[in-house]
Design a protein around this motif. Structure first.
Motif, short mmCIF file in Angstrom:
data_model
loop_
_atom_site.label_atom_id
_atom_site.label_comp_id
_atom_site.label_asym_id
_atom_site.label_seq_id
_atom_site.Cartn_x
_atom_site.Cartn_y
_atom_site.Cartn_z
N UNK A 218 22.76 -5.92 43.97
CA UNK A 218 22.11 -5.34 45.15
C UNK A 218 21.21 -6.38 45.83
N UNK A 219 20.59 -7.22 45.03
CA UNK A 219 19.74 -8.27 45.60
C UNK A 219 20.57 -9.28 46.41
N UNK B 215 21.27 -7.76 49.70
CA UNK B 215 20.04 -7.66 50.50
C UNK B 215 19.70 -9.01 51.13
N UNK C 263 21.99 -9.72 53.99
CA UNK C 263 21.79 -8.87 55.17
C UNK C 263 20.53 -9.28 55.93
N UNK C 264 19.46 -9.55 55.22
CA UNK C 264 18.23 -9.95 55.89
C UNK C 264 17.31 -10.61 54.87
N UNK D 225 14.58 -12.35 55.11
CA UNK D 225 13.14 -12.16 55.25
C UNK D 225 12.73 -10.76 54.79
N UNK D 226 13.51 -9.76 55.20
CA UNK D 226 13.20 -8.40 54.77
C UNK D 226 13.31 -8.30 53.25
N UNK D 227 14.28 -9.00 52.66
CA UNK D 227 14.45 -8.98 51.22
C UNK D 227 13.22 -9.58 50.54
N UNK D 228 12.74 -10.68 51.08
CA UNK D 228 11.57 -11.34 50.49
C UNK D 228 10.36 -10.41 50.53
N UNK E 254 12.24 -9.05 46.61
CA UNK E 254 13.40 -9.69 46.00
C UNK E 254 13.06 -11.15 45.72
#
Lengths: 342, 511
Positions: free
Chosen positions: A212-213, A216, A219-220, A222-225, A229
């Motif tokens: 899943x990570x 993520x 996909x994005x 910065x949003x993941x960070x 994540x």
């Protein structure tokens, strides 16, 4: 209702059925493979023989293993161009350890395990380097892995000339050769290995935190960070997995050829990336599945086999293959546009 | 003050505009004479930008008359506006950093050899560039790449570009936000010089001191209508502020029983990072909504990023729930119960290509991963995600398949809220949580915030909208240029006073 109206309604229904269940399906590439097989069969009847099927399968398996690794890197919006050079480098280093012809561990009971460890260490180390460069140093993975490919390809050639007069390292132990060439219960060992890799990676992607990570980050990033994540760690692991799977593919290839050779895999780079992308994995990240890559590899292996059977020269075959892949890509782009409209 | 010819270069009359059925401009009108500088002030959302975007050809108008030099003015697009002589200098400069000054100035219409040949007359553009650079007093070669210029110099290049295109009217939108004081003064000198040459200008700024100093007349907009104005030398800053915030606050905010305690949740002492924030100290208590007000670039969002461990800080001490906290890693921040809703939900808050469920689950995945190989406990995760989605009332049927990109702004923001609510944070940092969402969705966001503090969390609420801060907060910190310049308790809230502290730098300039 008049007959023509019924007919038109039936036509529209069929079209809707085709669009929804064929064009929109994630099995589209599988259907294309079947279609290709049926289209080429009348011209090349040998396609339908058991030996061709066997050839397709044996060509497919190592390609599948390394293409699955590529899929994982593509999901995080990276690319790993170094895989074919990893295959070559691991092949000659592993062979130089095991060969009965003056190998470092020749005759020792540790020859085969030592050789296999060498394959994997090279794959893992190159992956680690690629991953660290593309995270900690913020280098584009395209540049890191492209230059890594150039360096390793040269290094593999140099390593071979330093070990042997000939262009490859032969006389490998039979226990090792059996991994890529032998079979258990009538099923080739390579198939067992590829199957295990495919299932394990499918589960990793679809059922685990790490999987899943990966999506993520693709996909994005910065949003993941911001969502906690551990982005760098996951990216590094993605490259390590790609390296390890390339090494595993190298074990299969080397065993099948019974020699370690520095030009191994040279022609496969576009097949590897092509298989993943044709399957439906996006070059922009966040989108990809192991099954898709299985279909992509099947499609490519079939094209390769049919072109071999027709007896086209290599250069010409590349052209035909390019055309077929382009056609598949156009179809895929059309499909995405329809999907976006829905 | 100068006396102006009666014939205006630009006249706007009865301008109306709606977006998606919501009227944002009501009969806006004003005139502008050659050599005049008109100040346009108003709160965020008061209609300044929309008015200027209509003038700049970005949006078409619904109704109203605009005349330029006496002739009807109907720009079909930004390019058309520039060709008609109206130049718009945006807050974020629109220059290509990789190109030279001269290439930037002529990018839209390079003079060419012949009419059809694609060859550019480099000599000519260099000469014409030199001429306009001289007009803005910028002494650099025309071939200098823009990347090597300072922010202030880039602004001058933008002006030069407008002059090269033959601008009669130049619109400045917050031109000084990224300039140093010296660069600002230089800009003002140039504006005075252009004024003397008969060029008309519209100057938009939150820094009222600058506006008063620079402009001949001021027009105040509020809620899409002109509410007042007059000659700059006759209009006091207090009067301008009163006009800007004028509206009574009605039932825009859900009622809330005060639940502030004295138990500190987040304590910040002497937090500094060079050029970002300086000596920030405050305490957020259990059950408190603490507002942070300030203009764009005041360091509010930067402070939030530092607190969540995304950006570094050089000095300072932070405690969360009494324990020292290093603020170096978002994962550590989350472990301590901090959540952070960023101001840019599309770029930093959401995976647009992923489903609602995947988005909500992302920060909590770790808590649903088993010991063995990080195997996810899907059924439990799905149940929790559905619960969080229901809590914020996302109005859609299929959480597992609906992609975030297909949601409205309000529902997207609710997805971001839900993903953090699932973690039941102790400290929730919200950076502009109601930006770009409609009134109904705003009200629901406020209700969620109230529920959170009632449940014992602390909320740090960053906003540009004074009214929602006043309506929601227990206390408001005001930031300006990276420092906390004032703290207002709920009992003494008044938008004039808060606006005053936010504008303090501007005020000092005139006093």
């Amino acid at each position: 209702m008049s007959a023509t109206a019924v007919e038109a309604g039936g036509g529209a229904g069929l079209r809707r059925f085709l669009v929804r269940h064929v064009l929109m399906s994630e099995y589209l590439v599988l259907y294309l493979s079947v279609l290709y097989f049926l289209a080429i069969w009348p011209f090349v009847p040998e396609m339908a023989t058991a030996s061709t099927a066997g050839n397709i399968l044996s060509a497919m398996l190592p390609l599948l293993v390394v293409a699955i690794g590529q899929t994982i890197v593509l999901i995080i919006a990276g690319i790993d161009l170094s895989v074919t050079a990893v295959i070559a480098m691991a092949s000659v280093v592993g062979a130089s350890i095991m060969t009965g012809d003056g190998g470092y561990l020749a005759g020792s009971p540790f020859a085969v395990p030592g050789g296999i460890v060498a394959f994997l260490v090279i794959g893992g180390a190159v992956g680690l380097f690629n991953g660290v460069c593309s995270t900690k140093l913020r280098m584009p993975s395209f540049i890191v892995t492209l230059t890594m490919m150039m360096f390793l390809s040269g290094a593999a050639l140099w390593y071979t000339t330093a070990h042997t007069e000939t262009s490859s390292i032969a006389a490998l132990p039979s226990a090792f050769v059996a991994i890529g060439g032998g079979d258990v219960a009538g099923i080739p060992n390579a198939l067992w290995v590829a199957l295990a890799v495919a299932v394990a990676m499918h589960l990793l992607l679809s059922r685990t935190l790490f999987g899943q990570w990966l999506y993520a980050i693709g996909r994005n990033r910065e949003a993941a960070r911001i969502s906690g994540v551990p982005v760098d760690k996951v990216i590094i692991w993605a490259f390590v997995i790609s390296g390890l799977l390339a090494a595993l593919a190298s074990i299969l290839y080397t065993g099948r050829l019974e020699t370690g050779t520095p030009v191994l895999g040279r022609r496969f780079l576009l097949d590897i990336i092509g298989a993943a992308v044709i399957g439906g994995t996006s070059l922009f990240g966040g989108h990809g599945k192991v099954v898709w890559t299985v279909f992509g590899v099947l499609f490519l292996a079939m094209i390769n086999a049919s072109l071999d059977l027709i007896g086209l020269g290599h250069d010409f075959a590349v052209g035909v293959k390019g055309a077929v892949i382009l056609l598949a890509a156009v179809l895929d782009a059309a499909r995405r546009r329809v999907l976006a409209r829905q | 003050m100068a006396h102006f010819a009666a014939k205006p270069v630009l006249a706007v009359e009865g301008l109306n505009k709606s977006f998606f059925g919501v009227q944002v401009l009501f009969d806006v009108g004003f005139t502008l004479c050659p050599g005049e500088v008109l100040g346009l002030v108003g709160e965020n959302g008061s209609g300044k930008s929309t008015t200027m975007n209509i003038l700049g050809g970005v949006h078409p108008r619904d109704s109203g008359r605009i005349t330029l030099d006496g002739a009807p003015y109907e720009p079909r697009g930004p390019r058309d506006a520039v060709e008609s002589g109206v130049a718009f200098i945006h807050q974020e400069l629109n220059l290509f950093e990789n190109l030279s000054i001269q290439e930037n100035i002529f990018i839209a219409d390079f003079p060419r050899v012949g009419r059809l040949l694609p060859f550019i007359r480099r000599k000519e553009i260099a000469e014409r560039t030199r001429a306009v650079l001289e007009m803005v007093d910028l002494d650099v070669p025309p071939t200098m790449p823009v990347a090597r210029l300072s922010q202030g110099e880039r602004q001058l290049v933008e002006i030069a570009k407008a002059l090269a295109a033959g601008a009669k009217v130049i619109i400045f939108d917050e031109p000084t936000t990224s300039l140093t004081r010296r660069e600002t003064e230089r800009l003002f000198d140039i504006i005075a010089r252009l004024k003397a040459q008969g060029i008309a200008m519209i100057y938009i700024s939150h820094i009222l001191g600058d506006v008063k100093q620079l402009c001949d007349r001021i027009v105040v907009l509020r809620d899409g209508a002109v509410v007042g104005g007059g000659r700059a030398d006759e209009l006091g800053i207090e009067r301008i502020i009163a006009l800007m915030v004028g509206r009574e606050i009605d039932q825009l905010f859900p009622p809330r029983a005060p639940c502030v305690t004295t138990e500190p949740l987040l304590e910040v002492r002497g937090l500094s990072q060079p050029d970002v924030v300086r000596n920030i100290s405050f305490t957020l208590h259990r059950g408190e909504i603490l507002g942070i007000s300030g203009l764009m670039g005041s360091g509010r969002s930067e402070l939030a990023r530092i607190l969540f461990g995304l950006d570094p800080h050089a000095e300072g001490e932070i405690r969360v729930g009494g324990e020292p906290y290093a603020a170096t890693d978002p994962i550590d921040a989350m472990r301590r119960g901090i959540a952070f809703l960023t101001e840019d939900r599309r770029a930093e808050g959401l995976m647009l290509e992923a489903s609602i469920a995947d988005n909500i689950a992302l920060p909590s995945l770790r808590d649903f991963a088993g010991q063995f190989a990080g195997w996810l406990r899907r059924p439990q995760l799905t149940a929790q995600v559905v619960q969080a989605a229901d809590q914020v009332r996302i109005n859609t049927r299929d959480h597992a398949r609906m992609l975030a990109k297909n949601l409205s702004g309000g529902n997207q923001q609710k997805v971001v809220l839900a993903k953090w609510l699932l973690r039941a944070p102790r400290v929730f940092i919200l950076d502009e949580p109601t930006r770009g969402i409609d009134v109904g969705a705003k009200y629901e966001v406020y209700k969620i915030m109230n529920q959170m503090v009632a449940d014992g969390a602390g909320v740090l609420f960053i906003s540009s909208e004074m009214e929602e801060l006043i309506g929601m907060c227990d206390r408001i910190l005001v930031m300006s240029r990276g420092e906390i310049t004032a703290v207002h308790e709920r009992a003494e809230f008044s938008s004039e006073r808060i606006m005053e502290s936010a504008l303090r730098v501007g005020m000092d300039a005139v006093r």
